[in-house]
Design an enzyme around this catalytic site. Sequence first.
Site, PDB file in Angstrom:
ATOM      1  N   LYS A   1      17.081   3.509   1.816  1.00 23.83           N
ATOM      2  CA  LYS A   1      17.762   3.403   3.108  1.00 23.83           C
ATOM      3  C   LYS A   1      18.923   2.427   2.935  1.00 23.83           C
ATOM      4  CE  LYS A   1      14.962   3.308   6.987  1.00 23.83           C
ATOM      5  NZ  LYS A   1      14.224   2.584   8.061  1.00 23.83           N
TER       6      LYS A   1
ATOM      7  N   GLU B   1       8.003   2.528  -5.899  1.00 24.15           N
ATOM      8  CA  GLU B   1       8.036   2.094  -4.488  1.00 24.15           C
ATOM      9  C   GLU B   1       8.203   3.296  -3.576  1.00 24.15           C
ATOM     10  OE1 GLU B   1       7.594   0.149  -2.212  1.00 24.15           O
ATOM     11  OE2 GLU B   1       8.364  -1.877  -2.508  1.00 24.15           O
ATOM     12  N   ASP B   2       7.633   3.198  -2.392  1.00 29.41           N
ATOM     13  CA  ASP B   2       7.841   4.273  -1.418  1.00 29.41           C
ATOM     14  C   ASP B   2       9.232   4.197  -0.787  1.00 29.41           C
ATOM     15  OD1 ASP B   2       7.087   1.887  -0.233  1.00 29.41           O
ATOM     16  OD2 ASP B   2       5.972   2.814   1.402  1.00 29.41           O
TER      17      ASP B   2
ATOM     18  N   PHE C   1      13.272   5.070  11.751  1.00 32.61           N
ATOM     19  CA  PHE C   1      11.952   4.530  11.475  1.00 32.61           C
ATOM     20  C   PHE C   1      11.069   5.650  10.939  1.00 32.61           C
ATOM     21  CE2 PHE C   1       9.251   0.831  12.024  1.00 32.61           C
ATOM     22  CZ  PHE C   1       8.027   1.399  11.656  1.00 32.61           C
TER      23      PHE C   1
ATOM     24  N   LYS D   1       0.810  -1.193   0.000  1.00 29.02           N
ATOM     25  CA  LYS D   1       0.000   0.000   0.000  1.00 29.02           C
ATOM     26  C   LYS D   1       0.855   1.259   0.000  1.00 29.02           C
ATOM     27  CE  LYS D   1      -3.054  -2.400   3.190  1.00 29.02           C
ATOM     28  NZ  LYS D   1      -3.492  -2.455   4.610  1.00 29.02           N
ATOM     29  N   GLY D   2       2.090   1.107   0.493  1.00 31.02           N
ATOM     30  CA  GLY D   2       2.919   2.284   0.763  1.00 31.02           C
ATOM     31  C   GLY D   2       3.163   3.187  -0.431  1.00 31.02           C
TER      32      GLY D   2
ATOM     33  N   ASP E   1      14.323  -0.826   1.641  1.00 31.89           N
ATOM     34  CA  ASP E   1      14.955  -0.995   2.947  1.00 31.89           C
ATOM     35  C   ASP E   1      15.940  -2.164   2.809  1.00 31.89           C
ATOM     36  OD1 ASP E   1      15.371  -0.916   5.662  1.00 31.89           O
ATOM     37  OD2 ASP E   1      13.330  -1.348   6.247  1.00 31.89           O
TER      38      ASP E   1
HETATM   39  C1  PRP Z   1       7.240  -1.672   2.891  1.00 34.32           C
HETATM   40  C2  PRP Z   1       7.515  -0.734   1.732  1.00 34.32           C
HETATM   41  C3  PRP Z   1       8.239  -1.606   0.739  1.00 34.32           C
HETATM   42  C4  PRP Z   1       8.971  -2.596   1.628  1.00 34.32           C
HETATM   43  C5  PRP Z   1      10.413  -2.238   1.722  1.00 34.32           C
HETATM   44  O1  PRP Z   1       6.078  -2.376   2.619  1.00 34.32           O
HETATM   45  O2  PRP Z   1       6.335  -0.200   1.204  1.00 34.32           O
HETATM   46  O3  PRP Z   1       7.357  -2.274  -0.106  1.00 34.32           O
HETATM   47  O4  PRP Z   1       8.376  -2.522   2.936  1.00 34.32           O
HETATM   48  O5  PRP Z   1      11.080  -3.089   2.605  1.00 34.32           O
HETATM   49  P1  PRP Z   1      12.208  -4.108   2.149  1.00 34.32           P
HETATM   50  O6  PRP Z   1      13.120  -3.382   1.197  1.00 34.32           O
HETATM   51  O7  PRP Z   1      12.878  -4.442   3.457  1.00 34.32           O
HETATM   52  O8  PRP Z   1      11.551  -5.285   1.517  1.00 34.32           O
HETATM   53  P2  PRP Z   1       5.280  -3.232   3.700  1.00 34.32           P
HETATM   54  O9  PRP Z   1       5.635  -4.674   3.570  1.00 34.32           O
HETATM   55  O10 PRP Z   1       5.450  -2.605   5.060  1.00 34.32           O
HETATM   56  O11 PRP Z   1       3.775  -3.075   3.191  1.00 34.32           O
HETATM   57  P3  PRP Z   1       2.901  -1.743   2.958  1.00 34.32           P
HETATM   58  O12 PRP Z   1       3.485  -1.022   1.774  1.00 34.32           O
HETATM   59  O13 PRP Z   1       1.533  -2.260   2.677  1.00 34.32           O
HETATM   60  O14 PRP Z   1       2.987  -0.914   4.223  1.00 34.32           O
END
Ligand code: PRP
Length: 181
Positions: free
Chosen positions: A133, A101-102, A154, A44-45, A105
């Site tokens: 990040k 992507e938002d 965070f 969703k992000g 990480d």
């Molecule tokens: C978050 C973000 C990325 C992902 C990045 O999504 O939106 O998709 O984590 O993290 P990574 O590089 O460690 O994989 P999340 O799984 O929290 O779902 P959301 O977007 O629905 O909040």
Amino acid sequence: MRLEDNLAKILIPSDRLQARIYELGAQVSRDYGDLRPLLVCVLKGGVMFLSDLSRAMNIPHELDFMAISSYGGKRVESSGVVRIILDLTSNIENRHVLVVEDIVDTGHTLNYMVDILNTRNPASLKICALLNKPARRDKDIQLDYVGFDIPNEFVVGYGLDFDELYRNLPYIGVLKPEMYS
Ligand code: PRP
């Protein structure tokens, strides 16, 4: 409850975010021209970023959506195991795909997405991430467009959540550590 009271600080204010997204939109538009790219939002992000990036672009393009989840869910740490929970409606064969992507990480989410999408034979596959990040990276991933490199804090807001809240904040904030520790 005021969500703002749970923030230690604002990392990227709304005007800086919007200015950078405007630049990214112009750059993506120049790079793709008449190729009619398909922007793939990672839910969703990514939804706030996709919506502003799309409006900052001045070339014909399409939108589609995909949702990937860390297996078993995650609140602060990624489990490293991901799965598709919502797939694209478009056939991406021979299409120019730009994943939006938002945040990147650990890189597990994008690494998985890129592998899956490449099996469908797109004409090209690039990545546009609003936030990067690097301190937390596990998987080596080439990011073609990056809004901001950020420190290992965070962050919430502008699509990013903690426990499903804070996504609506129009800026990127840093959550107070006592909120999640
Ligand atoms: C978050 C973000 C990325 C992902 C990045 O999504 O939106 O998709 O984590 O993290 P990574 O590089 O460690 O994989 P999340 O799984 O929290 O779902 P959301 O977007 O629905 O909040």
